[in-house]
Write a protein that holds these residues in place. Structure first.
Motif, short mmCIF file in Angstrom:
data_model
loop_
_atom_site.label_atom_id
_atom_site.label_comp_id
_atom_site.label_asym_id
_atom_site.label_seq_id
_atom_site.Cartn_x
_atom_site.Cartn_y
_atom_site.Cartn_z
N MET A 152 -9.48 13.27 -5.12
CA MET A 152 -8.51 12.89 -5.49
C MET A 152 -7.40 13.21 -4.70
N GLY A 153 -7.34 14.49 -3.93
CA GLY A 153 -5.96 15.08 -3.39
C GLY A 153 -5.17 15.60 -4.40
N LEU A 154 -5.83 16.43 -5.66
CA LEU A 154 -4.57 16.54 -6.47
C LEU A 154 -4.78 17.47 -6.48
N LEU A 155 -3.26 18.96 -7.04
CA LEU A 155 -3.69 20.27 -6.23
C LEU A 155 -4.62 21.08 -7.14
N ARG A 156 -4.34 21.02 -8.56
CA ARG A 156 -5.70 20.87 -9.11
C ARG A 156 -7.14 21.23 -8.62
N GLU A 157 -7.08 19.68 -8.23
CA GLU A 157 -8.54 19.65 -7.15
C GLU A 157 -8.89 21.25 -5.60
N TYR A 158 -7.65 21.17 -5.34
CA TYR A 158 -7.78 22.26 -4.64
C TYR A 158 -8.32 23.58 -4.87
N GLU A 159 -7.23 23.64 -6.26
CA GLU A 159 -7.52 24.78 -6.71
C GLU A 159 -8.92 25.69 -7.02
N LEU A 160 -9.65 25.06 -7.51
CA LEU A 160 -11.20 24.60 -8.68
C LEU A 160 -11.59 24.51 -6.87
N MET A 161 -11.99 23.84 -5.91
CA MET A 161 -12.62 24.18 -4.46
C MET A 161 -12.32 25.47 -3.71
N GLN A 162 -11.07 25.64 -3.80
CA GLN A 162 -10.72 27.04 -2.86
C GLN A 162 -11.31 28.30 -3.74
N ASP A 163 -10.91 28.39 -5.37
CA ASP A 163 -11.78 29.45 -5.93
C ASP A 163 -13.38 29.96 -5.47
N VAL A 164 -13.93 28.39 -5.09
CA VAL A 164 -15.21 28.57 -5.02
C VAL A 164 -15.21 29.53 -3.57
N PHE A 165 -14.73 29.03 -2.63
CA PHE A 165 -14.90 28.90 -1.44
C PHE A 165 -14.51 30.08 -1.07
N GLU A 166 -13.58 30.90 -2.29
CA GLU A 166 -13.43 32.71 -1.72
C GLU A 166 -14.67 33.28 -1.97
N GLY A 167 -16.20 32.48 -2.68
CA GLY A 167 -16.70 33.27 -3.07
C GLY A 167 -17.73 33.63 -1.60
N LEU A 168 -17.18 33.22 -0.47
CA LEU A 168 -17.75 33.05 1.15
C LEU A 168 -17.57 34.79 1.54
N ARG A 169 -18.79 35.13 2.41
CA ARG A 169 -18.26 36.40 2.38
C ARG A 169 -17.63 36.67 4.06
N VAL A 170 -17.81 35.22 4.53
CA VAL A 170 -17.25 35.41 6.02
C VAL A 170 -15.99 34.26 6.17
N PRO A 171 -15.41 33.87 7.44
CA PRO A 171 -14.40 33.33 7.16
C PRO A 171 -14.00 32.35 7.01
N TRP A 172 -13.92 31.14 6.84
CA TRP A 172 -13.76 29.63 6.21
C TRP A 172 -12.54 28.97 6.58
N LEU A 173 -12.56 27.63 7.26
CA LEU A 173 -11.57 26.87 7.33
C LEU A 173 -12.16 25.34 6.98
N VAL A 174 -11.42 24.60 6.64
CA VAL A 174 -10.83 23.15 6.10
C VAL A 174 -10.48 21.99 7.07
N VAL A 175 -10.88 21.29 6.85
CA VAL A 175 -10.68 19.50 7.91
C VAL A 175 -10.15 19.01 7.07
N LEU A 176 -8.95 18.48 7.27
CA LEU A 176 -8.70 17.59 6.60
C LEU A 176 -9.46 16.10 6.47
N GLY A 177 -10.04 15.75 5.06
CA GLY A 177 -9.97 14.90 4.84
C GLY A 177 -9.74 13.28 4.73
N ASN A 178 -9.77 12.03 4.84
CA ASN A 178 -9.37 10.98 4.30
C ASN A 178 -9.21 11.30 2.35
N HIS A 179 -9.93 12.01 1.74
CA HIS A 179 -9.85 12.16 -0.27
C HIS A 179 -8.42 12.98 0.01
N ASP A 180 -8.81 13.54 0.76
CA ASP A 180 -7.70 15.24 0.82
C ASP A 180 -6.33 14.35 0.67
N MET A 181 -6.04 13.58 1.54
CA MET A 181 -4.58 12.92 1.61
C MET A 181 -3.79 11.82 0.51
#
Length: 274
Positions: A104-133
């Motif tokens: 839904m493009g909410l800040l809390r969603e971004y923060e929660l998923m960012q917390d998950v992806f910060e578990g990656l041991r390699v660099p990671w990037l995110v493309v803009l999706g329609n739901h993110d807008m």
């Protein structure tokens, strides 16, 4: 240099299923929504540029190997599994999430998923999706990840992250921005091949139909053999104008794509499931 890929067989991972936590994650998300303000924005973090900086500070791997993850949205359990899967793989240099990082493009969603992806041991990037807008979420993306169109070169390969969410803007003439893309793909002595990644695939109704064929022609003219997308929530591979177009399944489908780019050899694309 013309490089034709071949599709490797689907790979099953021995990764075990984590205990479900979706209900708890959704409860946290909904509690955050109650406090949500459309004017709430995070501080500028520039996560994509930081990831690129980490890559450029290291010698290119041989072969280059990139994990490509489809729509995450509210799939927190599956995202955690995907992070563990990528961490367990040999030789992955970095990961790209192909958009719809949020639902839904909410800040809390971004923060929660960012917390998950910060578990990656390699660099990671995110493309803009329609739901993110949705709901002004694109402004949050801009603050967290940076430019909606991004390019970098590593290991003689040019990687392009492209905004193709035409419908969200009312189908303007510059989404995707073909003039910018043409300039990034032009020969410059720094790259031998290019990989273009985006969210909405060119055959989908959410892609600007007027730009569909010019986009495909542009990729073909610059020798792009493979381009990657998400959005449709299933894995698919098509070939149009001599370009192979791949979509990654949503993470609820419990698979990702693995792109291997050997120097001077054909790209290899695998679907890795768990």
């Amino acid at each position: 240099m013309s490089q034709r890929p071949h599709l490797a067989a689907s790979v099953r991972s021995p990764l075990g299923r984590a205990a479900p936590a979706a209900v708890a994650a959704l409860a946290v998300l909904l509690s955050g929504c109650l406090e949500y303000s459309p004017y709430a924005l995070p501080g500028e973090q520039g996560l994509n540029r930081k990831a690129v900086g980490s890559l450029l500070a290291t010698p290119p791997a041989e072969p280059l190997r990139v994990a490509l993850l489809g729509d995450t949205q509210l799939a927190f359990d599956e995202a955690e599994d995907a992070v563990r899967l990528v961490n367990a793989m040999d030789g992955v240099s970095f990961a790209i999430q192909l958009g719809d990082f949020t639902d839904m493009g909410l800040l809390r969603e971004y923060e929660l998923m960012q917390d998950v992806f910060e578990g990656l041991r390699v660099p990671w990037l995110v493309v803009l999706g329609n739901h993110d807008m949705l709901g002004g979420g694109d402004a949050i993306y801009d603050r967290l990840f940076g430019a909606r169109n991004l390019v970098f070169t590593w290991g003689r390969t040019r990687f392009v992250l492209l905004d193709t969410n035409g419908r969200e803007y009312g189908f303007p003439e510059d989404v995707p921005d073909l003039r910018w893309l043409d300039a990034q793909l032009a020969p410059d002595g720094e790259h031998d091949r290019a990989v273009v990644v985006a969210h909405v695939p060119p055959w989908h109704e959410d892609f600007n139909a007027a730009l569909r064929q010019p986009y495909l022609d542009l990729l073909a003219a610059h020798g792009v053999t493979d381009s990657f997308y998400a959005h449709v929530h299933h894995s698919e591979q098509r070939e149009e104008s001599g370009v192979r177009l791949w979509t990654a399944d949503a993470l609820t489908g419990r698979s990702i794509l693995l792109l291997t780019l050997p120097a001077g050899a054909d790209p290899v694309v695998e679907q890795v499931s768990w």
